[in-house]
Scaffold this motif. Structure first.
Motif, short mmCIF file in Angstrom:
data_model
loop_
_atom_site.label_atom_id
_atom_site.label_comp_id
_atom_site.label_asym_id
_atom_site.label_seq_id
_atom_site.Cartn_x
_atom_site.Cartn_y
_atom_site.Cartn_z
N GLU A 21 2.08 6.41 -2.08
CA GLU A 21 2.19 7.65 -2.74
C GLU A 21 3.63 7.36 -3.31
O GLU A 21 4.33 6.80 -2.80
CB GLU A 21 1.96 8.72 -2.08
CG GLU A 21 0.48 8.87 -1.60
CD GLU A 21 0.15 10.11 -0.87
OE1 GLU A 21 1.14 10.92 -0.23
OE2 GLU A 21 -0.92 10.52 -0.53
N PRO A 22 3.80 8.39 -4.40
CA PRO A 22 5.27 8.26 -4.85
C PRO A 22 6.27 8.45 -3.92
O PRO A 22 5.97 9.44 -3.24
CB PRO A 22 5.21 9.26 -6.06
CG PRO A 22 3.65 9.43 -6.39
CD PRO A 22 2.94 9.11 -5.18
N ASN A 23 7.45 7.60 -4.16
CA ASN A 23 8.70 7.78 -3.10
C ASN A 23 9.62 7.18 -3.73
O ASN A 23 9.45 6.59 -4.98
CB ASN A 23 8.27 7.26 -1.80
CG ASN A 23 7.99 5.73 -1.74
OD1 ASN A 23 9.07 4.82 -1.88
ND2 ASN A 23 6.76 5.43 -1.65
N SER A 24 10.80 7.08 -3.26
CA SER A 24 11.98 6.43 -3.88
C SER A 24 12.17 4.88 -3.70
O SER A 24 13.09 4.36 -4.21
CB SER A 24 13.27 7.32 -3.51
OG SER A 24 13.32 7.06 -2.13
N ASP A 25 11.33 4.41 -2.84
CA ASP A 25 11.37 2.79 -2.28
C ASP A 25 10.49 1.99 -2.72
O ASP A 25 10.63 1.24 -3.62
CB ASP A 25 11.66 3.10 -0.70
CG ASP A 25 12.76 3.66 -0.34
OD1 ASP A 25 13.92 3.74 -0.96
OD2 ASP A 25 12.78 4.38 0.92
N LEU A 26 9.45 2.24 -2.20
CA LEU A 26 8.28 1.09 -2.35
C LEU A 26 7.00 1.82 -3.07
O LEU A 26 6.57 2.94 -2.68
CB LEU A 26 7.83 0.47 -1.08
CG LEU A 26 8.64 -0.17 -0.42
CD1 LEU A 26 8.06 -0.74 1.02
CD2 LEU A 26 9.12 -1.53 -1.10
N ASP A 27 6.28 0.80 -4.10
CA ASP A 27 5.12 1.59 -4.59
C ASP A 27 3.95 0.89 -4.04
O ASP A 27 2.88 1.56 -3.99
CB ASP A 27 5.11 0.95 -6.05
CG ASP A 27 5.66 2.30 -7.12
OD1 ASP A 27 6.52 2.97 -6.46
OD2 ASP A 27 5.56 2.02 -8.20
N GLY A 28 4.32 -0.21 -3.02
CA GLY A 28 3.18 -0.77 -2.38
C GLY A 28 3.53 -2.01 -1.73
O GLY A 28 4.75 -2.60 -2.03
N PHE A 29 2.76 -2.86 -1.22
CA PHE A 29 2.88 -4.06 -0.29
C PHE A 29 1.59 -4.85 -0.02
O PHE A 29 0.40 -4.13 0.21
CB PHE A 29 3.81 -3.96 0.83
CG PHE A 29 3.37 -2.99 2.14
CD1 PHE A 29 2.44 -3.50 3.19
CD2 PHE A 29 3.44 -1.62 1.89
CE1 PHE A 29 1.88 -2.57 4.12
CE2 PHE A 29 3.03 -0.86 2.99
CZ PHE A 29 2.29 -1.44 3.95
N ILE A 30 1.65 -6.13 0.31
CA ILE A 30 0.69 -6.83 0.71
C ILE A 30 0.99 -7.69 1.84
O ILE A 30 2.27 -8.10 1.89
CB ILE A 30 0.16 -7.92 -0.42
CG1 ILE A 30 -0.23 -7.01 -1.59
CG2 ILE A 30 -0.81 -8.70 0.23
CD1 ILE A 30 -0.58 -8.01 -2.89
N GLU A 31 0.24 -7.43 3.07
CA GLU A 31 0.67 -7.96 4.10
C GLU A 31 -0.48 -9.39 4.43
O GLU A 31 -1.54 -9.40 4.13
CB GLU A 31 0.27 -7.55 5.44
CG GLU A 31 1.38 -6.18 5.72
CD GLU A 31 0.75 -5.45 6.75
OE1 GLU A 31 1.47 -5.07 7.62
OE2 GLU A 31 -0.41 -4.79 6.88
N ILE A 32 0.32 -10.57 4.48
CA ILE A 32 -0.40 -11.91 4.45
C ILE A 32 -0.27 -12.43 5.65
O ILE A 32 0.71 -12.78 6.06
CB ILE A 32 -0.03 -12.61 3.26
CG1 ILE A 32 0.02 -12.04 1.71
CG2 ILE A 32 -0.75 -13.94 3.13
CD1 ILE A 32 0.74 -13.01 0.77
N PHE A 33 -1.41 -12.55 6.37
CA PHE A 33 -1.52 -13.17 7.77
C PHE A 33 -1.94 -14.55 7.90
O PHE A 33 -2.80 -14.99 7.14
CB PHE A 33 -2.57 -12.38 8.60
CG PHE A 33 -1.83 -10.91 8.72
CD1 PHE A 33 -1.12 -10.29 9.68
CD2 PHE A 33 -2.46 -9.99 7.73
CE1 PHE A 33 -1.01 -8.91 9.61
CE2 PHE A 33 -2.22 -8.71 7.96
CZ PHE A 33 -1.22 -8.15 8.77
N GLY A 34 -1.15 -15.35 8.72
CA GLY A 34 -1.58 -16.89 8.95
C GLY A 34 -0.39 -17.17 9.83
O GLY A 34 0.36 -16.66 10.62
N SER A 35 -0.40 -18.66 10.20
CA SER A 35 0.30 -19.39 10.89
C SER A 35 1.66 -19.58 10.26
O SER A 35 1.71 -19.54 8.96
CB SER A 35 -0.32 -20.63 11.38
OG SER A 35 -0.39 -21.54 10.36
#
Length: 119
Positions: free
Chosen positions: A50-64
């Protein structure tokens, strides 16, 4: 189970580049979907904030560690990242630990802590 995570975060879309930003985002999801299908990463999660002053979004990618290192050097992934840099502010790639990797890091922290005089 994955023990490492690549946290890809971004801020606000550059004004006037909204359509291209959405194209680049969809391309990123396609790349990651193929990488997951091919076993090159374990999984990924997408979060739109949701709207904020820092991040619009993120993706977490999992692996070794090896999988994420290979991903970060993958030409298609690099091209997509460069495209994203032109469309959004504050894109960042941050590596970290998850699942069994947490235990390893806590053990290392505890070993280091034992060397520090406690008050």
């Amino acid at each position: 189970m994955a023990d490492r995570v690549l946290f890809v975060s971004w801020g606000q879309t550059v004004r006037g580049a909204e359509e291209r930003a959405l194209e680049v985002f969809n391309e990123a999801l396609g790349i990651l979907g193929r990488k997951q299908q091919d076993g090159e990463i374990e999984k990924f999660d997408v979060v739109l904030l949701e709207p904020n002053s820092d991040l619009d979004g993120f993706i977490e990618i999992f692996g070794s560690a090896e999988q994420l290192a290979a991903l970060r050097e993958d030409e298609e992934f690099l091209r997509n990242t460069i495209d994203a840099q032109l469309c959004v502010d504050r894109i960042a790639h941050t590596t970290g630990y998850c699942n069994e990797g947490i235990g390893r890091m806590i053990t290392l922290y505890q070993e280091a802590m034992a060397k520090v005089p406690q008050r």
